[in-house]
Design an enzyme around this catalytic site. Sequence first.
Site, short mmCIF file in Angstrom:
data_model
loop_
_atom_site.label_atom_id
_atom_site.label_comp_id
_atom_site.label_asym_id
_atom_site.label_seq_id
_atom_site.Cartn_x
_atom_site.Cartn_y
_atom_site.Cartn_z
N GLN A 1 0.89 -1.29 0.17
CA GLN A 1 0.48 -0.05 -0.28
C GLN A 1 0.84 1.14 -0.10
OE1 GLN A 1 -0.99 -2.85 2.01
NE2 GLN A 1 -3.06 -3.21 1.29
N CYS B 1 -6.83 0.38 6.76
CA CYS B 1 -5.60 -0.45 6.65
C CYS B 1 -5.64 -0.07 7.85
CB CYS B 1 -4.74 0.20 5.68
SG CYS B 1 -3.40 -1.73 5.55
N HIS C 1 -15.01 -6.99 4.25
CA HIS C 1 -14.01 -8.42 4.74
C HIS C 1 -15.41 -10.02 4.49
CE1 HIS C 1 -10.45 -7.67 5.58
NE2 HIS C 1 -10.96 -5.73 5.63
N GLU D 1 -6.06 -9.64 0.23
CA GLU D 1 -6.92 -8.26 0.27
C GLU D 1 -6.87 -8.11 -1.25
OE1 GLU D 1 -4.39 -4.58 2.27
OE2 GLU D 1 -3.64 -6.07 2.08
N ARG D 2 -7.93 -6.94 -1.37
CA ARG D 2 -8.66 -6.67 -2.30
C ARG D 2 -7.57 -6.32 -3.38
NH1 ARG D 2 -13.49 -2.06 -1.15
NH2 ARG D 2 -11.98 -1.82 0.25
N CYS E 1 -2.41 -8.52 7.19
CA CYS E 1 -3.49 -7.42 6.83
C CYS E 1 -4.54 -7.81 8.60
CB CYS E 1 -5.00 -8.51 5.65
SG CYS E 1 -6.55 -7.18 5.79
N GLY E 2 -3.92 -6.22 8.96
CA GLY E 2 -4.68 -5.53 10.24
C GLY E 2 -6.41 -5.81 10.70
N GLY F 1 -7.74 -7.38 8.27
CA GLY F 1 -8.89 -9.06 8.10
C GLY F 1 -8.64 -9.56 9.11
#
Length: 272
Positions: A47, A74, A151, A200-201, A209-210, A212
Site C-alpha cells: 500500500q 488499513c 471482508h 487482499e483486494r 492484514c490488520g 482482516g
Amino acid sequence: MRIAFTKMHGLGNDFVVLDGRTQALPPMTAPLAAALADRQTGIGCDQLILIEPSDSADFRMRIFNADGGEVEACGNATRAIGVLHGVPARIETLGGLLSATPIAGGASVEMGKPRFEWDRIPLAYAMDTLTMPVGWEDLDAPAAVNVGNPHVIFFVPDCHAVDLARLGPLIEYDPLFPDRVNVNVATIRARDAIDLRVWERGVGETRACGTGACATAIGAMRRGLVDRRVTVTLAGGSLAIAWREDDKIVMTGPATESFRGTFDPADFGVPA
C-alpha cells in the site's frame, strides 16, 4: 523535484509513506500509485500511504492499494503511521476516525465499531451476514464484516490447505460485492487463538492484514467460536485483537520503519 518517502511495514505488510504536511506532493493518481508500488520498477509496497492535514483529526491518512485503487482502511498501515507519528493521534480515513497509540515496538489502534448490515458491507442484495447462504467451491457459508473496509471470512479446518491464489480473486470480483471484497480463510486453534490467511483486494495474498485480523476475530466472536480477546496469527506474525464492551475494536501489534529515500515523479511519467 524529489519527493521524500519512508518505507515501513507491519508484520511484513509493507508501505511507502508520503507526508504531505512537510512537502508538496504531486496529485496522486491510480497510475502513479501503482507505479510506486511496483516491486520491479518502483519502490515496492502493498500500500501507498499519504499523510495530509485534517480539519477533524490530527491528520488524514489516504490509502492506495498496489493496483492503484484508493481504499478506506488499513490496520497495519495505521499502526505504522502511529509509530511514525510518535505520539497518540486521531487519524481521519475514508473508513472513519481511528486512534493510534505508539507502544514499545509497535502501536495499539482503536479501529472503531464493526458493521454487519448487508448494505454496509456492502453486498449486492440483502442476506444474513453472520452465516451467508453462498459458497465458492469448497468455501461456503462465510461471515461478512465491515471494519472500515469489506471482508468475508471462511472458517475452515486448515486455512493453509486452501488454494487462495485461485479462489481469492474469484471471490474478490464476484458481483455479490459491488466494492469488491477482502477474502479471509481462518482456522480456530483455541478460544483465544486463530490462524489466518488473507487475500487482499487489489493486492493479492498478503503476509499480514490488520483489518482482516479484526474482521476475522469479530466474525469468530459473533459465532461464539472464540472469546472477546484473541491472538490472530498470519504469515508475518501475530496481532492481538480485542472487542471491547463499548463495541469498539482494538488491535495491537508491531510496526517498524525499514528505510528512507527520495524519488522524482518524472521518473514515473508524472510531471513535478
